[in-house]
Design a protein around this motif. Structure first.
Motif, PDB file in Angstrom:
ATOM      1  N   VAL A 177       0.841  -1.202   0.000  1.00 34.58           N
ATOM      2  CA  VAL A 177       0.000   0.000   0.000  1.00 34.58           C
ATOM      3  C   VAL A 177       0.875   1.250   0.000  1.00 34.58           C
ATOM      4  O   VAL A 177       0.664   2.191  -0.778  1.00 34.58           O
ATOM      5  CB  VAL A 177      -0.934   0.012   1.227  1.00 34.58           C
ATOM      6  N   HIS A 178       1.883   1.253   0.842  1.00 34.65           N
ATOM      7  CA  HIS A 178       2.740   2.434   0.989  1.00 34.65           C
ATOM      8  C   HIS A 178       3.681   2.590  -0.211  1.00 34.65           C
ATOM      9  O   HIS A 178       3.985   3.715  -0.620  1.00 34.65           O
ATOM     10  CB  HIS A 178       3.504   2.336   2.307  1.00 34.65           C
ATOM     11  N   GLU A 179       4.108   1.484  -0.774  1.00 36.71           N
ATOM     12  CA  GLU A 179       4.907   1.537  -2.006  1.00 36.71           C
ATOM     13  C   GLU A 179       4.101   2.192  -3.124  1.00 36.71           C
ATOM     14  O   GLU A 179       4.612   3.040  -3.862  1.00 36.71           O
ATOM     15  CB  GLU A 179       5.335   0.119  -2.412  1.00 36.71           C
ATOM     16  N   ALA A 180       2.842   1.810  -3.239  1.00 35.96           N
ATOM     17  CA  ALA A 180       1.978   2.368  -4.288  1.00 35.96           C
ATOM     18  C   ALA A 180       1.720   3.858  -4.067  1.00 35.96           C
ATOM     19  O   ALA A 180       1.716   4.649  -5.015  1.00 35.96           O
ATOM     20  CB  ALA A 180       0.662   1.599  -4.341  1.00 35.96           C
ATOM     21  N   ALA A 181       1.520   4.240  -2.803  1.00 30.85           N
ATOM     22  CA  ALA A 181       1.274   5.653  -2.492  1.00 30.85           C
ATOM     23  C   ALA A 181       2.479   6.508  -2.853  1.00 30.85           C
ATOM     24  O   ALA A 181       2.346   7.578  -3.459  1.00 30.85           O
ATOM     25  CB  ALA A 181       0.929   5.805  -1.016  1.00 30.85           C
ATOM     26  N   LEU A 182       3.663   6.024  -2.518  1.00 34.42           N
ATOM     27  CA  LEU A 182       4.879   6.780  -2.831  1.00 34.42           C
ATOM     28  C   LEU A 182       5.127   6.813  -4.335  1.00 34.42           C
ATOM     29  O   LEU A 182       5.543   7.845  -4.887  1.00 34.42           O
ATOM     30  CB  LEU A 182       6.081   6.172  -2.095  1.00 34.42           C
ATOM     31  N   ALA A 183       4.865   5.699  -5.021  1.00 37.25           N
ATOM     32  CA  ALA A 183       5.061   5.649  -6.471  1.00 37.25           C
ATOM     33  C   ALA A 183       4.128   6.623  -7.191  1.00 37.25           C
ATOM     34  O   ALA A 183       4.499   7.211  -8.217  1.00 37.25           O
ATOM     35  CB  ALA A 183       4.832   4.229  -6.980  1.00 37.25           C
ATOM     36  N   ARG A 184       2.936   6.830  -6.637  1.00 35.53           N
ATOM     37  CA  ARG A 184       1.972   7.750  -7.249  1.00 35.53           C
ATOM     38  C   ARG A 184       2.280   9.202  -6.907  1.00 35.53           C
ATOM     39  O   ARG A 184       1.797  10.125  -7.568  1.00 35.53           O
ATOM     40  CB  ARG A 184       0.551   7.384  -6.781  1.00 35.53           C
ATOM     41  N   GLY A 185       3.070   9.386  -5.860  1.00 31.04           N
ATOM     42  CA  GLY A 185       3.452  10.744  -5.496  1.00 31.04           C
ATOM     43  C   GLY A 185       2.400  11.514  -4.731  1.00 31.04           C
ATOM     44  O   GLY A 185       2.375  12.747  -4.775  1.00 31.04           O
ATOM     45  N   LYS A 237      -8.423   8.818   8.854  1.00 31.88           N
ATOM     46  CA  LYS A 237      -7.515   9.838   9.379  1.00 31.88           C
ATOM     47  C   LYS A 237      -6.359  10.018   8.403  1.00 31.88           C
ATOM     48  O   LYS A 237      -5.749   9.039   7.964  1.00 31.88           O
ATOM     49  CB  LYS A 237      -6.990   9.434  10.758  1.00 31.88           C
ATOM     50  N   ALA A 238      -6.081  11.269   8.063  1.00 31.42           N
ATOM     51  CA  ALA A 238      -5.042  11.583   7.082  1.00 31.42           C
ATOM     52  C   ALA A 238      -3.677  11.708   7.740  1.00 31.42           C
ATOM     53  O   ALA A 238      -3.549  12.106   8.900  1.00 31.42           O
ATOM     54  CB  ALA A 238      -5.385  12.884   6.360  1.00 31.42           C
ATOM     55  N   VAL A 239      -2.649  11.350   6.962  1.00 28.40           N
ATOM     56  CA  VAL A 239      -1.253  11.465   7.385  1.00 28.40           C
ATOM     57  C   VAL A 239      -0.465  12.065   6.225  1.00 28.40           C
ATOM     58  O   VAL A 239      -0.593  11.601   5.092  1.00 28.40           O
ATOM     59  CB  VAL A 239      -0.668  10.077   7.754  1.00 28.40           C
ATOM     60  N   GLU A 240       0.336  13.069   6.507  1.00 27.73           N
ATOM     61  CA  GLU A 240       1.111  13.705   5.442  1.00 27.73           C
ATOM     62  C   GLU A 240       2.291  12.831   5.029  1.00 27.73           C
ATOM     63  O   GLU A 240       2.940  12.194   5.854  1.00 27.73           O
ATOM     64  CB  GLU A 240       1.617  15.079   5.891  1.00 27.73           C
ATOM     65  N   VAL A 241       2.552  12.824   3.721  1.00 28.88           N
ATOM     66  CA  VAL A 241       3.718  12.132   3.181  1.00 28.88           C
ATOM     67  C   VAL A 241       4.892  13.108   3.208  1.00 28.88           C
ATOM     68  O   VAL A 241       4.753  14.267   2.829  1.00 28.88           O
ATOM     69  CB  VAL A 241       3.453  11.650   1.738  1.00 28.88           C
ATOM     70  N   GLU A 242       6.048  12.641   3.661  1.00 26.35           N
ATOM     71  CA  GLU A 242       7.226  13.497   3.747  1.00 26.35           C
ATOM     72  C   GLU A 242       8.217  13.180   2.630  1.00 26.35           C
ATOM     73  O   GLU A 242       8.234  12.070   2.086  1.00 26.35           O
ATOM     74  CB  GLU A 242       7.879  13.342   5.123  1.00 26.35           C
ATOM     75  N   ALA A 243       9.042  14.163   2.287  1.00 29.19           N
ATOM     76  CA  ALA A 243       9.914  14.070   1.111  1.00 29.19           C
ATOM     77  C   ALA A 243      10.881  12.894   1.159  1.00 29.19           C
ATOM     78  O   ALA A 243      11.193  12.289   0.131  1.00 29.19           O
ATOM     79  CB  ALA A 243      10.685  15.375   0.946  1.00 29.19           C
ATOM     80  N   ASP A 244      11.355  12.539   2.351  1.00 25.31           N
ATOM     81  CA  ASP A 244      12.353  11.467   2.455  1.00 25.31           C
ATOM     82  C   ASP A 244      11.742  10.129   2.854  1.00 25.31           C
ATOM     83  O   ASP A 244      12.450   9.218   3.297  1.00 25.31           O
ATOM     84  CB  ASP A 244      13.449  11.857   3.440  1.00 25.31           C
ATOM     85  N   THR A 252      10.416   6.449   2.979  1.00 25.66           N
ATOM     86  CA  THR A 252      10.502   5.125   2.370  1.00 25.66           C
ATOM     87  C   THR A 252       9.188   4.427   2.708  1.00 25.66           C
ATOM     88  O   THR A 252       8.449   4.886   3.592  1.00 25.66           O
ATOM     89  CB  THR A 252      11.660   4.314   2.972  1.00 25.66           C
ATOM     90  N   PRO A 253       8.869   3.308   2.045  1.00 21.19           N
ATOM     91  CA  PRO A 253       7.642   2.598   2.409  1.00 21.19           C
ATOM     92  C   PRO A 253       7.608   2.225   3.893  1.00 21.19           C
ATOM     93  O   PRO A 253       6.565   2.328   4.536  1.00 21.19           O
ATOM     94  CB  PRO A 253       7.681   1.350   1.521  1.00 21.19           C
ATOM     95  N   GLU A 254       8.760   1.855   4.435  1.00 27.68           N
ATOM     96  CA  GLU A 254       8.821   1.452   5.840  1.00 27.68           C
ATOM     97  C   GLU A 254       8.567   2.635   6.771  1.00 27.68           C
ATOM     98  O   GLU A 254       7.840   2.517   7.765  1.00 27.68           O
ATOM     99  CB  GLU A 254      10.190   0.828   6.156  1.00 27.68           C
ATOM    100  N   LYS A 255       9.177   3.774   6.460  1.00 28.71           N
ATOM    101  CA  LYS A 255       8.975   4.970   7.301  1.00 28.71           C
ATOM    102  C   LYS A 255       7.526   5.440   7.243  1.00 28.71           C
ATOM    103  O   LYS A 255       6.930   5.807   8.259  1.00 28.71           O
ATOM    104  CB  LYS A 255       9.910   6.095   6.845  1.00 28.71           C
TER     105      LYS A 255
END
Length: 208
Positions: free
Chosen positions: A127-135, A159-166, A168-171
């Motif tokens: 799920v997180h890999e896909a979110a990061l890949a989509r930007g 509940k929303a969570v902001e994605v940060e620039a650095d 990784t899927p794990e973070k």
């Protein structure tokens, strides 16, 4: 007192969040009556035992057919006589018979803002890999009732969570757990335990 059965496949961090919330009084009128895992090595089973909660493993690997597993699995759930079933990282398809029997009494926590990054194949880090890949700039978590589809049941809380620039899927996974999953899953259980949830079609109404 709402009797809650928790189904888990792995470490059980969401189970721990529920147990901690009960102990702290953030979940009222509810208690965990049992934990079932499909994985005998799931650390969640130890979390349950350490809390004095009955825990057992029922694995599809131990049965010749999926039908036989489904039957034994449903028997084990029924034996707990739960009022609510919580899927807390449970990676087994719930039998249709069980969904029918426990209509609007099974909830799931999903690590995205449904309808984004959900459905078949979207679980865990994927799920997180896909979110990061989509930007995306914002992700989060959703608690929803379980129906016959995959992540398609009525939504209870998000509940929303902001994605940060650095990230990784794990973070990102860890932050979604800490900031969203561990907060809204106990909150949803508390709402249900205190009769503040009604389901109308595919809509969940929350009363004050």
């Amino acid at each position: 007192m709402l009797k809650v059965a928790v189904l888990v496949s792995g470490g059980g961090t969401n189970l721990q969040a529920v147990l901690d919330a009960i102990d702290a009084g953030r979940i009222t009128n509810a208690g965990v009556c049992g934990v079932i895992s499909n994985n005998k090595n799931a650390y969640a089973l130890k979390r349950a035992e350490d809390h004095g909660i009955p825990a057992q493993c029922i694995s599809p690997k131990d049965y010749e057919t999926r039908e036989e597993f489904n039957e034994k699995f449903l028997e084990a759930v029924d034996a707990l006589t739960p009022d609510l079933i919580v899927l807390a990282g449970f990676l087994v398809v719930i039998p249709a018979k069980m969904i029918e029997r426990y209509r609007n009494r099974i909830i799931n926590i999903h690590p995205s803002l449904i309808p984004s990054f959900c459905g078949t194949g979207f679980y865990g880090l994927k799920v997180h890999e896909a979110a990061l890949a989509r930007g995306v700039k914002v992700t989060g978590a959703t608690v929803h009732f379980v129906d016959e589809g995959t992540d398609t049941g009525p939504i209870i809380l998000q509940k929303a969570v902001e994605v940060e620039a650095d990230d990784t899927p794990e973070k990102l996974q860890r932050r979604v757990m800490e900031q969203a999953e561990w907060k809204i899953l106990p909150q949803a259980i508390d709402l249900i335990a205190n009769n503040r949830i009604t389901v109308e079609g595919n809509q969940v109404k929350i009363s004050r």
